[in-house]
Design an enzyme around this catalytic site. Structure first.
Site, mmCIF file in Angstrom:
data_model
loop_
_atom_site.group_PDB
_atom_site.id
_atom_site.type_symbol
_atom_site.label_atom_id
_atom_site.label_comp_id
_atom_site.label_asym_id
_atom_site.label_seq_id
_atom_site.Cartn_x
_atom_site.Cartn_y
_atom_site.Cartn_z
ATOM 1 N N TYR A 141 36.072 37.386 39.641
ATOM 2 C CA TYR A 141 36.536 37.900 40.932
ATOM 3 C C TYR A 141 36.475 36.826 42.022
ATOM 4 O O TYR A 141 37.204 36.900 43.011
ATOM 5 C CB TYR A 141 35.664 39.084 41.379
ATOM 6 C CG TYR A 141 36.109 40.427 40.841
ATOM 7 C CD1 TYR A 141 36.229 40.644 39.480
ATOM 8 C CD2 TYR A 141 36.371 41.478 41.719
ATOM 9 C CE1 TYR A 141 36.611 41.881 38.997
ATOM 10 C CE2 TYR A 141 36.748 42.718 41.244
ATOM 11 C CZ TYR A 141 36.875 42.917 39.884
ATOM 12 O OH TYR A 141 37.251 44.151 39.411
ATOM 13 N N LYS B 255 31.247 38.620 25.863
ATOM 14 C CA LYS B 255 32.311 38.206 24.934
ATOM 15 C C LYS B 255 31.959 36.798 24.459
ATOM 16 O O LYS B 255 32.731 35.836 24.622
ATOM 17 C CB LYS B 255 33.667 38.260 25.668
ATOM 18 C CG LYS B 255 34.885 38.050 24.784
ATOM 19 C CD LYS B 255 35.158 39.199 23.829
ATOM 20 C CE LYS B 255 36.325 38.848 22.909
ATOM 21 N NZ LYS B 255 36.522 39.878 21.851
ATOM 22 N N ASP C 239 34.436 44.411 23.616
ATOM 23 C CA ASP C 239 35.442 45.254 22.961
ATOM 24 C C ASP C 239 34.778 46.360 22.139
ATOM 25 O O ASP C 239 35.182 47.520 22.187
ATOM 26 C CB ASP C 239 36.425 44.417 22.119
ATOM 27 C CG ASP C 239 35.752 43.434 21.180
ATOM 28 O OD1 ASP C 239 34.514 43.298 21.235
ATOM 29 O OD2 ASP C 239 36.461 42.792 20.377
ATOM 30 N N ASP D 198 33.467 46.329 35.878
ATOM 31 C CA ASP D 198 34.504 47.112 36.555
ATOM 32 C C ASP D 198 35.177 48.032 35.547
ATOM 33 O O ASP D 198 35.326 49.235 35.773
ATOM 34 C CB ASP D 198 35.536 46.159 37.179
ATOM 35 C CG ASP D 198 36.671 46.910 37.838
ATOM 36 O OD1 ASP D 198 36.391 47.889 38.555
ATOM 37 O OD2 ASP D 198 37.842 46.547 37.617
ATOM 38 N N ASP E 158 34.468 52.461 34.808
ATOM 39 C CA ASP E 158 35.494 53.510 34.847
ATOM 40 C C ASP E 158 35.470 54.310 33.549
ATOM 41 O O ASP E 158 35.625 55.532 33.543
ATOM 42 C CB ASP E 158 36.899 52.918 35.045
ATOM 43 C CG ASP E 158 37.278 52.786 36.517
ATOM 44 O OD1 ASP E 158 36.361 52.670 37.348
ATOM 45 O OD2 ASP E 158 38.495 52.805 36.831
HETATM 46 C C1 IPM Z 1 35.677 48.996 42.101
HETATM 47 C C2 IPM Z 1 37.113 48.765 42.439
HETATM 48 C C3 IPM Z 1 37.230 47.391 43.077
HETATM 49 C C4 IPM Z 1 36.763 46.374 42.079
HETATM 50 C C5 IPM Z 1 38.639 47.054 43.610
HETATM 51 C C6 IPM Z 1 39.172 48.111 44.539
HETATM 52 C C7 IPM Z 1 38.658 45.705 44.257
HETATM 53 O O1 IPM Z 1 37.933 48.893 41.314
HETATM 54 O O2 IPM Z 1 34.846 49.000 43.021
HETATM 55 O O3 IPM Z 1 35.380 49.189 40.921
HETATM 56 O O4 IPM Z 1 37.544 45.930 41.219
HETATM 57 O O5 IPM Z 1 35.599 45.995 42.154
HETATM 58 MN MN MN Z 2 36.865 49.570 39.539
#
Ligand code: IPM
Ligand code: MN
Length: 359
Positions: free
Chosen positions: A141, A191, A223, A247, A251
């Site tokens: 990032y 990885k 993975d 990240d 999710d």
């Molecule tokens: C998160 C979001 C952010 C990230 C984006 C919006 C920049 O997806 O906080 O997980 O990738 O960190």
């Molecule tokens: Mn995210």
């Protein structure tokens, strides 16, 4: 004396969910003898529209002068075609970096009332309780070199995944400390069969692990971790990993619990200063319609109380109120299964229900 909290509602559903979180924070805080002074500022697309930049220096300064920051979400289609350096998301990345918020804690728990809301079978998700500890201020990032070059027909782009051992060691310590509060197990996700960066992580994580002989450590390729998360999510306690893998996997972990709309997060600096925000995004498709689920933001308020003020009881009271509301059958749209006939509870009403349950 009132404690200063900066509210950064942001874009999309950010403002609606942050408002409910603020009300809950106020009420639960009052019970713990805390009173807050809130100040609202802009971040993301709304800041681009008002000031031409997703985050102003003076907002960062205000955050530095506060006890904690509560954030909603940033981004939306309106700003989607902008270059990465001036997009709403840049505001979020900039505030993380500026405040040194290197440790992102994303707990994913399956609440009994929501076992059926998961896309996975109930017997797989029942009892899932994990914590993703994501490094937040380094890796791909922020790595240099970065950027684009060349003209059409000859275009290229580069981002670099860069970590030094200090960054790896400090996030690893956070993960092991958290594991001590939980089931004493850490999975390091990497990885290392391809990336030099991951090999450094392996070495440093192993070294730090020696300081925690009471905590068990496993290394898992990213993975196969993605696969195991849906196959056998219960095996995970604390996951520690870099910015990009964290990240993605957070999710995935969130979805296992039924909805991204449920998960809170804390982003902490050395010394403990924190920014608290729901894991979900700005959901522009439902913004302003009173359809959003405020429970992730509300649970972020609980993390704030616990982490920034040590108000464990007040945080527990919020979590209990959320559980009670769900147990009573109330559901926002994201928690309703296809084909299920239930009345949808709006964002504001859901907030009210939590406030009532707190009383
Ligand atoms: C998160 C979001 C952010 C990230 C984006 C919006 C920049 O997806 O906080 O997980 O990738 O960190
Ligand atoms: Mn995210």
């Amino acid at each position: 004396m009132a404690e200063k909290i900066i509210l950064l509602p942001g874009d999309g559903i950010g403002p609606e969910v942050t408002e409910q979180a603020r009300l809950v924070l106020e009420k639960a805080g009052a019970k713990a003898g805390l009173s807050f002074e809130f100040e609202e500022e802009l971040i993301g697309g709304c800041s681009i529209d008002a000031h031409g930049t997703p985050l102003r220096e003076e907002v960062i300064e205000k955050c530095r002068g506060s006890r904690s920051v509560l954030l909603g979400a940033v981004g939306g289609p309106k700003w989607d075609d902008m270059p990465v350096d001036v997009r709403p998301e840049k505001g979020l990345l900039a505030i993380r970096k500026a405040l040194g918020l290197f440790a992102n804690l994303r707990p994913a728990q399956v609440m009994p009332a929501l076992v059926n809301a998961s896309a996975l079978r109930p017997e797989i998700v029942e009892g899932v309780d994990m914590l993703v500890v994501r490094e937040l201020t380094g890796g791909i990032y922020f790595g240099e070199p970065r950027g684009r070059s060349g003209e059409k027909g000859n275009r290229s782009a580069v981002n670099a995944m860069v970590y030094d051992e200090h960054e790896v060691a400090r996030i690893t310590r956070v993960a092991f400390e958290q594991a001590r509060l939980r089931r004493h197990h850490v999975t390091h996700v990497h990885k290392a069969n391809v990336l030099d960066v991951s090999q450094l992580w392996m070495e440093v994580v192993d070294e730090v692990a020696k300081e925690y002989p009471d905590v068990e450590l496993a290394h898992q390729l990213v993975d196969s971790c993605a696969m195991l998360l849906v196959q056998e999510p219960k095996r995970f306690d604390v996951i520690v990993t870099g910015n990009l893998f964290g990240d993605i996997l957070s999710d995935e972990a969130a979805m296992i619990t039924g909805s991204l709309g449920m998960l809170p997060s804390a982003s902490l600096a050395e010394g403990g200063f924190g920014l608290f925000e729901p894991v979900h995004g700005s959901a522009p498709d439902i913004a302003g319609k009173d359809l959003a689920n405020p429970l992730a933001a509300i649970q972020s308020a609980a993390m704030l109380l616990e982490t920034a003020f040590g108000a464990k009881e007040a945080a527990g009271a919020i979590r209990k109120a959320v559980t009670d509301v769900l147990d009573a059958g109330h559901r926002s749209g994201d928690l309703i299964l296809p084909g299920e006939s239930r009345e949808t509870v709006g964002c504001k009403r859901m907030g009210e229900l939590v406030l009532e349950a707190l009383a």
